[in-house]
Design an enzyme around this catalytic site. Structure first.
Site, short mmCIF file in Angstrom:
data_model
loop_
_atom_site.label_atom_id
_atom_site.label_comp_id
_atom_site.label_asym_id
_atom_site.label_seq_id
_atom_site.Cartn_x
_atom_site.Cartn_y
_atom_site.Cartn_z
N ASP A 10 -23.10 -1.96 -26.75
CA ASP A 10 -22.95 -2.95 -27.81
C ASP A 10 -24.11 -3.93 -27.71
O ASP A 10 -24.24 -4.64 -26.70
CB ASP A 10 -21.60 -3.67 -27.67
CG ASP A 10 -21.24 -4.49 -28.89
OD1 ASP A 10 -21.99 -4.44 -29.88
OD2 ASP A 10 -20.21 -5.19 -28.85
N ASP A 104 -25.32 -1.48 -34.42
CA ASP A 104 -25.51 -2.13 -33.12
C ASP A 104 -24.57 -1.65 -32.03
O ASP A 104 -24.53 -2.25 -30.95
CB ASP A 104 -25.38 -3.64 -33.27
CG ASP A 104 -24.01 -4.08 -33.76
OD1 ASP A 104 -23.30 -3.24 -34.34
OD2 ASP A 104 -23.67 -5.26 -33.58
N GLU A 105 -23.81 -0.58 -32.25
CA GLU A 105 -22.94 -0.10 -31.19
C GLU A 105 -22.70 1.40 -31.33
O GLU A 105 -22.77 1.96 -32.42
CB GLU A 105 -21.60 -0.86 -31.15
CG GLU A 105 -20.79 -0.74 -32.41
CD GLU A 105 -19.43 -1.44 -32.28
OE1 GLU A 105 -18.82 -1.38 -31.20
OE2 GLU A 105 -18.98 -2.01 -33.28
#
Length: 354
Positions: A10, A104-105
């Site tokens: 993350d 983003d993860e």
């Protein structure tokens, strides 16, 4: 059966961190990524901004009252997507079992990894070091035997940290874990749990499977398993899709009217994606995910390609009217387009098919 080794990566305050990388003189200031308008909501807040209570999905008007000195930067989705692709290139050095959740993860299954590194914690550390060296950005990681536990673990030592949860420590960890940490448990569900005397994940062990189903519907089946650290979902690598889509997972559950305030961001991002791929489209799909993991979708197909981002946003808002009214709250909103065609044909005025 050998336990799986799952990593959840993350990125730390991704959009805000990218903007700070581009403008390092703002590093210690409260920075907010959002369009500056009366109906806008925050896309991301830097860690200094979070100290004032600012967070993703908060209305900009509220944020300005809480932190008048905040610096507002409009989102640059093209740049975020380019950096996300760079990060995924790093992932692929270690495994091809990668499941993106957003820009983003992502989940990574490193039970077998390309570099034959024996410990998943070492793989996570190497990936985080590569990301920092090549992008200048920090990432946090959770390492665990399944996706549910890895996602919780990645939030444990944020920012720029990692947390390892080996199989032998899962039961003790869950016994005291606040029930609100379960992904999908929002304010309403948490209040219901508190009325039942459920304050930790361990408290759910008092209930039989059928009792949880009666109390929470189909989600009760999943709660029964999660309370025991069971999550058999595999990491599903992304495949080329016959559509273009984008979505936002919010840190808290929101009613329909509030979550629909994300539509301008989604429409702008989606339009930019389509332009880069040189594609036009005739169908749109709006997706919502409720706190109990139900997926709701509504779609519309038009007689000709939508001509611009404003038309896409108008179509999305029109589609949203068909979502069921009620007291439900939502954790995720997504927008996708299909019936793709290469740009080059004359775009007629668009109108909805009957």
């Amino acid at each position: 059966m050998e336990p799986r080794k799952i990593i959840h990566i993350d990125m730390d305050a991704f959009y805000a961190s990218v903007e700070l990388r581009e403008q390092p003189h703002l590093k210690n200031l409260p920075v907010v990524v959002a369009w500056d308008g009366p109906r806008s909501v925050i896309c991301a807040a830097s860690y200094p901004a979070r100290r004032f209570g600012l967070h993703s999905a908060m209305p900009v008007a509220t944020a300005k009252r809480l932190c008048p000195q905040a610096v507002y930067i409009p989102p640059h989705f093209t740049l975020y997507r380019e950096i996300s692709q760079q990060i995924h290139t790093i992932f692929r050095r270690y495994t091809d079992l990668i499941e993106p959740l957003s820009l983003d993860e992502a989940y990574l299954d490193v039970t077998r990894n390309f570099r034959n590194i024996p410990y998943a914690s070492q793989v996570a550390k190497a990936i985080r070091a590569d990301i920092l060296a090549e992008t200048g950005l920090t990432a946090s990681a959770g390492v665990a035997p399944n996706k549910f536990l890895a996602k919780i673990a990645s939030d444990w030592n944020k920012p720029d940290g990692q947390f390892v949860l080996p199989p032998e420590k899962v039961a003790a960890f869950l016994a005291t874990l606040p029930a609100g940490k379960i992904p999908g448990v929002g304010k309403v569900t948490q209040q219901k749990m508190q009325r039942l005397g459920v304050h930790t994940v361990g408290d759910l062990l008092r209930f039989e499977r059928g009792e949880l189903v009666n109390l929470f519907g189909k989600w009760g089946y999943r709660l029964y398993d999660l309370a025991r650290g069971i999550d058999n979902r595999s990491v599903k690598p992304s495949r080329e899709r016959l559509q273009i889509s984008t979505e936002i997972t919010l840190p808290e559950d929101l009613p329909l009217a509030d979550i629909l305030q994300q539509l301008p961001h989604l429409a702008e991002d989606l339009w930019q994606q389509a332009e880069r791929k040189k594609m036009q489209f005739r169908s749109i799909t709006l997706k919502l995910k409720t706190a109990d993991f139900r997926i709701l979708t509504r779609s519309q197909t038009f007689s000709s390609a939508l001509p611009d981002a404003a038309a896409l946003l108008a179509a999305a808002r029109q589609t949203a009217i068909r979502m069921p009214a009620g007291d439900a709250t939502y954790r995720l909103i997504g927008l996708g387009v299909s019936h793709l065609e290469p740009i080059g044909q004359q775009i007629a005025l668009w109108q909805e098919n009957e």
